[in-house]
Design a protein around this motif. Structure first.
Motif, PDB file in Angstrom:
ATOM      1  N   LYS A  55     -11.542 -36.314  41.012  1.00 44.88           N
ATOM      2  CA  LYS A  55     -12.244 -37.106  40.471  1.00 44.88           C
ATOM      3  C   LYS A  55     -13.263 -37.767  41.480  1.00 44.88           C
ATOM      4  O   LYS A  55     -14.329 -37.912  41.336  1.00 44.88           O
ATOM      5  CB  LYS A  55     -11.466 -38.410  39.845  1.00 44.88           C
ATOM      6  CG  LYS A  55     -12.457 -39.202  39.025  1.00 44.88           C
ATOM      7  CD  LYS A  55     -11.603 -40.460  38.405  1.00 44.88           C
ATOM      8  CE  LYS A  55     -12.477 -41.454  37.665  1.00 44.88           C
ATOM      9  NZ  LYS A  55     -11.712 -42.723  37.282  1.00 44.88           N
ATOM     10  N   TYR A  89      -5.459 -30.630  32.569  1.00 43.73           N
ATOM     11  CA  TYR A  89      -5.974 -31.641  33.035  1.00 43.73           C
ATOM     12  C   TYR A  89      -7.048 -30.910  34.168  1.00 43.73           C
ATOM     13  O   TYR A  89      -7.879 -31.927  34.800  1.00 43.73           O
ATOM     14  CB  TYR A  89      -4.902 -32.612  33.830  1.00 43.73           C
ATOM     15  CG  TYR A  89      -3.939 -33.248  32.932  1.00 43.73           C
ATOM     16  CD1 TYR A  89      -4.538 -33.757  31.746  1.00 43.73           C
ATOM     17  CD2 TYR A  89      -2.771 -33.463  33.276  1.00 43.73           C
ATOM     18  CE1 TYR A  89      -3.883 -34.442  30.702  1.00 43.73           C
ATOM     19  CE2 TYR A  89      -1.855 -34.048  32.179  1.00 43.73           C
ATOM     20  CZ  TYR A  89      -2.525 -34.879  31.068  1.00 43.73           C
ATOM     21  OH  TYR A  89      -1.610 -35.413  30.091  1.00 43.73           O
ATOM     22  N   THR A 107     -10.829 -31.816  34.374  1.00 42.34           N
ATOM     23  CA  THR A 107     -11.380 -31.721  32.683  1.00 42.34           C
ATOM     24  C   THR A 107     -11.624 -33.118  32.245  1.00 42.34           C
ATOM     25  O   THR A 107     -11.031 -33.964  32.784  1.00 42.34           O
ATOM     26  CB  THR A 107     -10.447 -30.678  32.010  1.00 42.34           C
ATOM     27  OG1 THR A 107      -9.001 -31.535  31.797  1.00 42.34           O
ATOM     28  CG2 THR A 107     -10.192 -29.441  32.657  1.00 42.34           C
ATOM     29  N   GLN A 108     -12.145 -33.157  31.084  1.00 39.34           N
ATOM     30  CA  GLN A 108     -12.311 -34.417  30.590  1.00 39.34           C
ATOM     31  C   GLN A 108     -10.671 -34.668  30.149  1.00 39.34           C
ATOM     32  O   GLN A 108     -10.521 -36.178  30.275  1.00 39.34           O
ATOM     33  CB  GLN A 108     -13.057 -34.160  29.253  1.00 39.34           C
ATOM     34  CG  GLN A 108     -13.254 -35.665  28.580  1.00 39.34           C
ATOM     35  CD  GLN A 108     -14.277 -36.371  29.638  1.00 39.34           C
ATOM     36  OE1 GLN A 108     -14.911 -35.955  29.987  1.00 39.34           O
ATOM     37  NE2 GLN A 108     -13.648 -37.665  29.610  1.00 39.34           N
ATOM     38  N   ASP A 109      -9.795 -34.010  29.544  1.00 36.91           N
ATOM     39  CA  ASP A 109      -8.483 -34.624  29.685  1.00 36.91           C
ATOM     40  C   ASP A 109      -7.877 -35.338  30.831  1.00 36.91           C
ATOM     41  O   ASP A 109      -7.302 -36.388  30.579  1.00 36.91           O
ATOM     42  CB  ASP A 109      -7.325 -33.382  29.167  1.00 36.91           C
ATOM     43  CG  ASP A 109      -7.803 -32.945  27.695  1.00 36.91           C
ATOM     44  OD1 ASP A 109      -8.364 -33.703  27.034  1.00 36.91           O
ATOM     45  OD2 ASP A 109      -7.373 -31.974  27.286  1.00 36.91           O
ATOM     46  N   LEU A 111      -9.667 -36.619  33.211  1.00 33.68           N
ATOM     47  CA  LEU A 111     -10.371 -37.982  33.647  1.00 33.68           C
ATOM     48  C   LEU A 111      -9.631 -39.159  32.575  1.00 33.68           C
ATOM     49  O   LEU A 111      -9.556 -40.044  33.022  1.00 33.68           O
ATOM     50  CB  LEU A 111     -11.940 -37.666  33.231  1.00 33.68           C
ATOM     51  CG  LEU A 111     -12.915 -36.818  34.332  1.00 33.68           C
ATOM     52  CD1 LEU A 111     -13.755 -36.606  33.910  1.00 33.68           C
ATOM     53  CD2 LEU A 111     -12.727 -37.645  35.622  1.00 33.68           C
ATOM     54  N   ASP A 112      -9.695 -38.528  31.256  1.00 29.91           N
ATOM     55  CA  ASP A 112      -8.836 -39.502  30.290  1.00 29.91           C
ATOM     56  C   ASP A 112      -7.686 -39.971  30.882  1.00 29.91           C
ATOM     57  O   ASP A 112      -7.284 -40.996  30.666  1.00 29.91           O
ATOM     58  CB  ASP A 112      -8.984 -38.958  28.843  1.00 29.91           C
ATOM     59  CG  ASP A 112     -10.457 -38.574  28.370  1.00 29.91           C
ATOM     60  OD1 ASP A 112     -11.290 -39.182  28.662  1.00 29.91           O
ATOM     61  OD2 ASP A 112     -10.123 -37.804  27.202  1.00 29.91           O
TER      62      ASP A 112
END
Length: 145
Positions: A55, A89, A107-109, A111-112
């Motif tokens: 990130k 992830y 991935t967006q997952d 980051l979430d």
């Protein structure tokens, strides 16, 4: 407040020996607390570290760069990334320039998941230290290394 001598029922030949054992004992205590915390997120502290690195980089990184940036150097970093990949992830893709190199992105997952973890999750571990004491401790650990 903790007292190493009482906690492990031991005496020490000098303060350097006590300090070394205290560092090891405290590191294990921190690891145990973090392992327990991350159970709720179904990841390990090392996996969290990989996600945090990706990130922060805000770009794809190769596996070696991730290993170099990890707080805890781990020979099983590839296995940790396998698990993160299986949970969607992170994503792997081959380098355009060197087929031996694998690049990794979050991935967006991923980051979430990171966004669902409180940023101050370690705060309670340092609750007995004020800012000046924390700075002194950090400086002494830097000096030791």
């Amino acid at each position: 407040m903790g007292d190493l001598a009482k906690d492990i029922n031991s005496k020490f030949e000098n303060n350097r020996v006590k300090a070394m054992l205290n560092i090891i004992y405290t590191a294990n205590w921190i690891t145990s607390c973090q392992n327990e915390f991350f159970k709720d997120y179904a990841i390990s502290p090392q996996q969290y570290n990989i996600l945090r690195i990706l990130k922060g980089a805000n770009q794809a990184l190769n596996v070696q760069t991730i290993k170099d940036r990890m707080l805890e150097r781990s020979p099983n970093a590839t296995r940790l990334m396998d698990k993160l990949c299986a949970k969607n992830y992170i994503q792997r893709f081959p380098s355009d320039y060197d087929r031996r190199v694998v690049n990794i992105t979050i991935t967006q997952d991923g980051l979430d998941l990171l966004n669902s973890i409180p940023v101050d999750f370690n705060k309670s571990l340092l609750k007995n230290l004020n800012e000046a004491e924390a700075e002194t401790l950090s400086n002494l650990l830097d000096k030791m290394r």
